[in-house]
Design a protein around this motif. Structure first.
Motif, short mmCIF file in Angstrom:
data_model
loop_
_atom_site.label_atom_id
_atom_site.label_comp_id
_atom_site.label_asym_id
_atom_site.label_seq_id
_atom_site.Cartn_x
_atom_site.Cartn_y
_atom_site.Cartn_z
N GLU A 75 42.06 45.07 35.51
CA GLU A 75 41.11 45.35 36.70
C GLU A 75 39.87 44.32 36.59
N ASP A 78 38.68 41.81 39.29
CA ASP A 78 37.13 41.93 39.81
C ASP A 78 36.86 40.52 39.71
N GLU A 79 37.06 39.60 38.71
CA GLU A 79 36.64 38.42 38.43
C GLU A 79 37.09 37.57 39.49
N THR A 134 35.46 37.91 43.00
CA THR A 134 34.05 37.32 42.95
C THR A 134 34.10 35.55 43.07
#
Length: 373
Positions: free
Chosen positions: A278, A282-283, A286
């Motif tokens: 996760e 997420d990174e 981004t």
């Protein structure tokens, strides 16, 4: 010779150096990672850790240390959020390796040299009034009263006076006994996770982990400097990839080959590391969002980092820096300083260019210390 060479004090070697960012020991490891990433490139390697007493310098830590923390145990890999919440003090070595030592700016160069050779990895030098401390005000809300003095600074200082050492400058590193046969190494097909203890040692010794084939040839390296150019998600790559694939991931960080990303995600799922998966996703989202909102010029630069023709290989700019046993001392110094590394791998041309050893700044400085005696 010694009188003229050592007439300068430590502050003369610190002219123009920026202040180091400081964090308290109680700060979270994740905060350190964010601070290092947001700081200026010249100071991107590490932050200084300060104790409760005014002017107390406790240690130095950077992104490579954070990655080692994330990969230090199954629990840290399973709960990366909890690991990143641990205090900066958890990043500092417990055995005294990689010591940071404070020195007075009025200390002599010889005293600084002796401090490095007696075990200090880096020296923290208090900035005098009028220094460049204010330039870092507002960088993640941290400032410092110190700058770093490193092995690289001392090697550059001696190179500027190399004519005084004419009797050794042109001699080969082999004849000077500078080729160290013991070095950190692993095989390309070994799990990258097994390299974590070696990476910790490389951080402390200012070297890298050589990736060596079964027949003794240098395939590449796992460099702490390259790891420092990544972010926390590189821990997922360390946890799941082989040493060879980790090198490819690091080289193309930000746009790694698709099969590498698939291998990481598959490995994380197989190990039940859902939280790490996760964090990685997420990174990735981004980074994609930031890339999409960048200018056309920035997008063009990013595109140049991608492998061409659907294949990938180690970029030429990331190749390990090497020399020969016959290379002269001055040539090795110039080469290392030009590439901003504190070591060179030595390939023996008489043995099919197999890896013969390593030349380090620490050993070069020890040679100069002997010459001064």
């Amino acid at each position: 010779m010694a009188v003229s060479l050592l007439a300068n004090d430590v502050s003369d070697l610190c002219i123009g150096k920026p202040a180091v960012r400081a964090l308290p020991l109680s700060a979270a490891a994740g905060d350190l990672a964010a601070t290092v990433r947001k700081g200026p490139r010249a100071a991107a390697a590490a932050c200084i850790a300060v104790g409760p007493a005014r002017g107390a310098v406790v240690g130095r830590a950077g992104l490579a240390d954070v990655l080692c923390l994330l990969c230090s145990s199954p629990d840290a890999l399973a709960r990366p959020g909890a690991a990143l919440a641990r205090p900066v003090s958890a990043l500092l070595p417990k055995d005294g390796a990689g010591e940071v030592r404070r020195v007075d700016p009025r200390s002599s160069v010889l005293e600084a040299l002796d401090a490095i050779l007696s075990g200090a990895q880096v020296l923290a030098v208090p900035l005098r009034n009028g220094g460049r401390k204010k330039q870092l005000t507002g960088v993640a809300g941290v400032t410092s009263d110190f700058c770093w003095l490193t092995q690289e600074d001392l090697v550059r200082y001696f190179l500027n006076s190399i004519s005084l050492f004419y009797h050794v400058a042109a001699r080969s590193v082999s004849s000077l006994g500078l080729v160290r046969p013991d070095f950190l190494s692993m095989r390309p097909d070994e799990a990258a996770l097994s390299a974590v203890p070696l990476i910790r040692c490389a951080i402390a010794t200012e070297t890298a982990v050589a990736v060596v084939s079964a027949d003794g040839h240098l395939v590449g390296e796992i460099s702490t400097a390259h790891l420092a150019a990544c972010d926390e998600t590189a821990a997922a790559a360390i946890a799941t990839l082989s040493a060879a694939d980790l090198m490819a991931y690091i080289d193309y960080f930000g746009s790694p080959p698709e099969h590498i990303l698939r291998a990481i995600k598959t490995g994380l799922k197989a190990k039940g590391l859902d939280a790490m998966l996760e964090l990685m996703e997420d990174e990735t989202m981004t980074s994609f969002s930031l890339s999409s909102s960048s200018s056309d010029e920035d997008t063009g630069r990013a595109h140049l980092r991608r492998p061409s023709s659907g294949s990938f290989g180690r970029r030429s700019t990331e190749e390990p820096v090497v020399c020969s046993p016959a290379s002269s001392l001055v040539a090795v110094m110039v080469q290392a300083l030009a590439h901003r590394v504190s070591y060179l791998w030595v390939l023996d041309e008489e043995d099919d260019c197999r890896l013969a050893g390593i030349v380090t700044f620490a050993d070069i400085l020890r040679l100069f210390r002997e010459q001064l005696q």
